[in-house]
Design a protein around this motif. Structure first.
Motif, PDB file in Angstrom:
ATOM      1  N   ILE A  11       0.908  -1.045   0.079  1.00  0.00           N
ATOM      2  CA  ILE A  11       0.128   0.015   0.015  1.00  0.00           C
ATOM      3  C   ILE A  11       0.732   1.366  -0.084  1.00  0.00           C
ATOM      4  O   ILE A  11       0.646   2.194  -0.604  1.00  0.00           O
ATOM      5  CB  ILE A  11      -0.726   0.090   1.178  1.00  0.00           C
ATOM      6  CG1 ILE A  11      -1.906  -1.033   1.231  1.00  0.00           C
ATOM      7  CG2 ILE A  11      -1.698   1.301   1.461  1.00  0.00           C
ATOM      8  CD1 ILE A  11      -2.596  -1.394   2.122  1.00  0.00           C
ATOM      9  N   ARG A  12       1.919   1.117   0.799  1.00  0.00           N
ATOM     10  CA  ARG A  12       2.775   2.183   0.860  1.00  0.00           C
ATOM     11  C   ARG A  12       3.485   2.819  -0.629  1.00  0.00           C
ATOM     12  O   ARG A  12       3.382   3.918  -0.988  1.00  0.00           O
ATOM     13  CB  ARG A  12       4.009   2.132   1.642  1.00  0.00           C
ATOM     14  CG  ARG A  12       3.929   2.119   3.053  1.00  0.00           C
ATOM     15  CD  ARG A  12       5.143   1.997   3.963  1.00  0.00           C
ATOM     16  NE  ARG A  12       6.017   2.962   3.957  1.00  0.00           N
ATOM     17  CZ  ARG A  12       7.474   2.959   3.478  1.00  0.00           C
ATOM     18  NH1 ARG A  12       7.753   2.071   2.938  1.00  0.00           N
ATOM     19  NH2 ARG A  12       7.971   4.024   3.571  1.00  0.00           N
ATOM     20  N   ILE A  13       3.689   1.443  -1.394  1.00  0.00           N
ATOM     21  CA  ILE A  13       4.267   1.944  -2.643  1.00  0.00           C
ATOM     22  C   ILE A  13       3.264   2.142  -3.760  1.00  0.00           C
ATOM     23  O   ILE A  13       3.603   3.176  -4.244  1.00  0.00           O
ATOM     24  CB  ILE A  13       4.924   0.329  -3.101  1.00  0.00           C
ATOM     25  CG1 ILE A  13       6.216   0.141  -2.427  1.00  0.00           C
ATOM     26  CG2 ILE A  13       5.603   0.692  -4.499  1.00  0.00           C
ATOM     27  CD1 ILE A  13       6.733  -1.032  -2.629  1.00  0.00           C
ATOM     28  N   ARG A  14       2.007   1.763  -3.295  1.00  0.00           N
ATOM     29  CA  ARG A  14       1.044   2.182  -4.278  1.00  0.00           C
ATOM     30  C   ARG A  14       0.612   3.777  -3.788  1.00  0.00           C
ATOM     31  O   ARG A  14       0.320   4.638  -4.955  1.00  0.00           O
ATOM     32  CB  ARG A  14      -0.416   1.434  -4.053  1.00  0.00           C
ATOM     33  CG  ARG A  14      -1.621   1.834  -4.662  1.00  0.00           C
ATOM     34  CD  ARG A  14      -1.293   2.197  -6.257  1.00  0.00           C
ATOM     35  NE  ARG A  14      -0.828   0.817  -6.823  1.00  0.00           N
ATOM     36  CZ  ARG A  14      -1.628  -0.172  -7.339  1.00  0.00           C
ATOM     37  NH1 ARG A  14      -2.891  -0.218  -7.099  1.00  0.00           N
ATOM     38  NH2 ARG A  14      -1.134  -1.194  -7.798  1.00  0.00           N
ATOM     39  N   LEU A  15       0.702   4.133  -2.862  1.00  0.00           N
ATOM     40  CA  LEU A  15       0.460   5.785  -2.410  1.00  0.00           C
ATOM     41  C   LEU A  15       1.612   6.293  -3.128  1.00  0.00           C
ATOM     42  O   LEU A  15       1.150   7.397  -3.540  1.00  0.00           O
ATOM     43  CB  LEU A  15       0.476   5.863  -0.872  1.00  0.00           C
ATOM     44  CG  LEU A  15      -1.047   5.062  -0.338  1.00  0.00           C
ATOM     45  CD1 LEU A  15      -0.932   5.178   1.080  1.00  0.00           C
ATOM     46  CD2 LEU A  15      -2.094   6.046  -0.790  1.00  0.00           C
ATOM     47  N   PHE A  16       2.783   6.004  -2.920  1.00  0.00           N
ATOM     48  CA  PHE A  16       3.905   6.584  -3.681  1.00  0.00           C
ATOM     49  C   PHE A  16       3.638   6.716  -5.219  1.00  0.00           C
ATOM     50  O   PHE A  16       3.996   7.890  -5.725  1.00  0.00           O
ATOM     51  CB  PHE A  16       5.195   5.891  -3.408  1.00  0.00           C
ATOM     52  CG  PHE A  16       5.895   6.476  -2.150  1.00  0.00           C
ATOM     53  CD1 PHE A  16       6.501   7.749  -1.952  1.00  0.00           C
ATOM     54  CD2 PHE A  16       5.958   5.505  -0.951  1.00  0.00           C
ATOM     55  CE1 PHE A  16       7.169   8.231  -0.809  1.00  0.00           C
ATOM     56  CE2 PHE A  16       6.611   5.990   0.185  1.00  0.00           C
ATOM     57  CZ  PHE A  16       7.211   7.028   0.396  1.00  0.00           C
ATOM     58  N   GLU A  17       3.156   5.776  -5.589  1.00  0.00           N
ATOM     59  CA  GLU A  17       2.871   5.940  -7.140  1.00  0.00           C
ATOM     60  C   GLU A  17       1.723   7.001  -7.234  1.00  0.00           C
ATOM     61  O   GLU A  17       1.862   7.695  -8.605  1.00  0.00           O
ATOM     62  CB  GLU A  17       2.416   4.364  -7.595  1.00  0.00           C
ATOM     63  CG  GLU A  17       3.601   3.319  -7.688  1.00  0.00           C
ATOM     64  CD  GLU A  17       3.170   1.865  -7.893  1.00  0.00           C
ATOM     65  OE1 GLU A  17       3.970   1.171  -7.846  1.00  0.00           O
ATOM     66  OE2 GLU A  17       1.846   1.871  -7.888  1.00  0.00           O
ATOM     67  N   ILE A  18       0.684   6.957  -6.493  1.00  0.00           N
ATOM     68  CA  ILE A  18      -0.200   8.021  -6.833  1.00  0.00           C
ATOM     69  C   ILE A  18       0.584   9.525  -6.614  1.00  0.00           C
ATOM     70  O   ILE A  18       0.066  10.271  -7.726  1.00  0.00           O
ATOM     71  CB  ILE A  18      -1.419   7.678  -5.655  1.00  0.00           C
ATOM     72  CG1 ILE A  18      -2.111   6.556  -6.052  1.00  0.00           C
ATOM     73  CG2 ILE A  18      -2.305   9.024  -5.803  1.00  0.00           C
ATOM     74  CD1 ILE A  18      -3.230   6.076  -5.063  1.00  0.00           C
ATOM     75  N   PHE A  19       1.013   9.599  -5.937  1.00  0.00           N
ATOM     76  CA  PHE A  19       1.819  10.895  -5.951  1.00  0.00           C
ATOM     77  C   PHE A  19       2.709  10.982  -7.008  1.00  0.00           C
ATOM     78  O   PHE A  19       2.802  12.483  -7.514  1.00  0.00           O
ATOM     79  CB  PHE A  19       2.963  11.020  -4.476  1.00  0.00           C
ATOM     80  CG  PHE A  19       1.979  11.246  -3.267  1.00  0.00           C
ATOM     81  CD1 PHE A  19       1.483  12.685  -3.067  1.00  0.00           C
ATOM     82  CD2 PHE A  19       1.378  10.479  -2.444  1.00  0.00           C
ATOM     83  CE1 PHE A  19       0.836  13.397  -2.027  1.00  0.00           C
ATOM     84  CE2 PHE A  19       0.618  10.804  -1.426  1.00  0.00           C
ATOM     85  CZ  PHE A  19       0.390  12.005  -1.099  1.00  0.00           C
ATOM     86  N   PHE A  20       3.469  10.120  -7.514  1.00  0.00           N
ATOM     87  CA  PHE A  20       4.159  10.079  -8.717  1.00  0.00           C
ATOM     88  C   PHE A  20       3.448  10.628  -9.859  1.00  0.00           C
ATOM     89  O   PHE A  20       3.734  11.530 -10.708  1.00  0.00           O
ATOM     90  CB  PHE A  20       4.777   8.768  -9.219  1.00  0.00           C
ATOM     91  CG  PHE A  20       5.899   8.279  -8.543  1.00  0.00           C
ATOM     92  CD1 PHE A  20       6.794   9.040  -7.875  1.00  0.00           C
ATOM     93  CD2 PHE A  20       6.101   6.849  -8.700  1.00  0.00           C
ATOM     94  CE1 PHE A  20       7.728   8.337  -7.144  1.00  0.00           C
ATOM     95  CE2 PHE A  20       7.124   6.406  -8.178  1.00  0.00           C
ATOM     96  CZ  PHE A  20       7.974   7.085  -7.292  1.00  0.00           C
ATOM     97  N   SER A  21       2.166  10.146 -10.041  1.00  0.00           N
ATOM     98  CA  SER A  21       1.176  10.286 -11.072  1.00  0.00           C
ATOM     99  C   SER A  21       0.739  11.640 -11.119  1.00  0.00           C
ATOM    100  O   SER A  21       0.081  11.964 -12.243  1.00  0.00           O
ATOM    101  CB  SER A  21       0.175   9.341 -11.131  1.00  0.00           C
ATOM    102  OG  SER A  21      -0.576   9.382 -10.164  1.00  0.00           O
ATOM    103  N   ILE A  22       0.796  12.445 -10.278  1.00  0.00           N
ATOM    104  CA  ILE A  22       0.091  13.815 -10.134  1.00  0.00           C
ATOM    105  C   ILE A  22       0.986  14.551 -10.843  1.00  0.00           C
ATOM    106  O   ILE A  22       2.408  15.044 -10.562  1.00  0.00           O
ATOM    107  CB  ILE A  22      -0.214  14.247  -8.732  1.00  0.00           C
ATOM    108  CG1 ILE A  22      -0.974  13.294  -8.257  1.00  0.00           C
ATOM    109  CG2 ILE A  22      -0.538  15.838  -8.795  1.00  0.00           C
ATOM    110  CD1 ILE A  22      -1.404  13.725  -6.502  1.00  0.00           C
ATOM    111  N   LYS A  23       0.713  15.200 -11.934  1.00  0.00           N
ATOM    112  CA  LYS A  23       1.540  15.928 -12.816  1.00  0.00           C
ATOM    113  C   LYS A  23       1.709  17.319 -12.339  1.00  0.00           C
ATOM    114  O   LYS A  23       2.664  18.002 -12.444  1.00  0.00           O
ATOM    115  CB  LYS A  23       0.974  15.947 -14.310  1.00  0.00           C
ATOM    116  CG  LYS A  23       0.878  14.507 -14.931  1.00  0.00           C
ATOM    117  CD  LYS A  23       1.685  14.639 -16.088  1.00  0.00           C
ATOM    118  CE  LYS A  23       1.569  13.049 -16.881  1.00  0.00           C
ATOM    119  NZ  LYS A  23       1.509  11.838 -16.097  1.00  0.00           N
TER     120      LYS A  23
END
Ligand code: SF4
Length: 341
Positions: free
Chosen positions: A180-192
């Motif tokens: 879940i931590r990694i998925r949340l980091f990915e969500i942050f990455f994806s915000i342009k």
């Protein structure tokens, strides 16, 4: 009794990062303007964020409206992203991964399996002496436990069946907390980009919680920044190895955005292009400054996603890209280096 939509929102409040929750958010077709036009959303988001940052926990939702709580989660994500502060981002992510795993402990086997699948882990259920065990593929076990400092997470402490490591409920939930931590980091990455209004809200928040932010973390300093080319994805290595042969516009664009995210300064990037056969310093400087948002409309561009890179024709996917279904070049570095705990 709850209706189907209520149940979807309850799921979304518990697991806002989940694929099903994100689909729900898309279906809502709610705009940020609409959310911001109701000041109470912002007030609630800020109040919760202060608790998260000061106490390291998500405040419990008591008799809350699940729709509201879910939308507020994404409002908080935008505010946190706009703080450009790695401490704030990490604290938020840690608090939410713990929050979600506290619900996971109460889920039945099927729900745990579904959530794991949506996080990219194919769990196989085992029933042994009336108790359920969760079989996790060996490489997923290694991937998600390698950063756990507890000595307990050694493979030889767990039963293994044909490549699956068997975990009890408590342990699968702990492993999923990492996923879940990694998925949340990915969500942050994806915000342009974050809207200007959110940016000023984020700055106000930072002022309010300044005391709890370690001094050396007041600037955005991604923990996975690295100049070690061995940790770069194959597409980027390919570009670096081929600079001297000349790169197309999309190749240059990708390389500049990526290197900048890895901490390369403008001048360092310009010097790298010195190796190209048609090097023109003035032109290169203009292009690099434009991509870095230092010229014109001052738009700071993001690294293209893997999908875009595939369409540009220089994706060189290796085993890591395939095994972990990499969707963004930064995720590759993230996997190789891992976020700091
Ligand atoms: S899958 Fe993504 S990270 Fe891997 S080589 Fe292709 S574009 Fe690069």
């Amino acid at each position: 009794m709850y209706g189907a939509l209520d149940k979807s929102f309850i799921w979304a409040v518990k697991y806002p990062f989940d694929k099903r929750s994100i689909e729900l958010l898309v279906d809502l077709e709610i705009s940020l303007e609409e959310i911001l036009s109701d000041r109470s959303f912002l007030q609630e988001a800020n109040k919760k964020l202060k608790v998260i940052l000061e106490e390291g926990r998500v405040p419990p939702i008591i008799n809350g409206n699940p729709y509201r709580s879910f939308v507020i989660f994404y409002l908080q994500v935008l505010i946190v992203k706009a703080t450009e502060n790695s401490f704030v981002e990490r604290r938020f992510i840690d608090a939410y991964s713990k929050f979600s795993s506290s619900f996971l402990l109460k889920e039945n086997e099927e729900n745990i399996k579904v959530l794991a699948k949506n996080l990219g882990i194919n769990v196989k259920l085992y029933e042994i002496n009336g108790e359920y065990y969760y079989g996790v593929p060996f490489y997923e076990f290694i991937k998600f436990t390698r950063k756990l400092s507890d000595k307990f997470w050694k493979i030889y402490y767990f039963p293994v069946d044909k490549g699956f490591v068997l975990l009890n409920k408590r342990n699968i939930v702990r492993l999923l907390q990492e996923a879940i931590r990694i998925r949340l980091f990915e969500i942050f990455f994806s915000i342009k980009a974050t809207p200007k209004k959110i940016y000023s809200i984020a700055q106000d928040l930072i002022k309010e919680v300044r005391d709890i932010i370690p001094r050396n973390e007041t600037q955005l300093k991604r923990d996975f920044i690295t100049k070690d080319h061995r940790l770069y994805p194959p597409c980027i290595k390919y570009l670096l190895n081929n600079i001297d042969k000349g790169l197309s516009h999309s190749e240059r664009f990708t390389l500049v955005t990526f290197l900048n995210a890895m901490g390369y300064k403008k001048e360092e990037i310009i010097q790298l292009f010195n190796l190209t056969p048609d090097f023109n310093e003035k032109m290169t400087r203009y292009q690099v400054e434009h991509i870095l948002g230092l010229r014109g409309g001052k738009t700071r561009y993001s690294i293209p996603s893997c999908r875009k890179i595939v369409s540009y024709g220089f994706c060189k996917a290796d085993d890591t890209c395939r095994r972990y279904s990499i969707i963004h070049p930064l995720k590759y570095v993230f996997l190789k280096k891992g976020p700091r705990k």
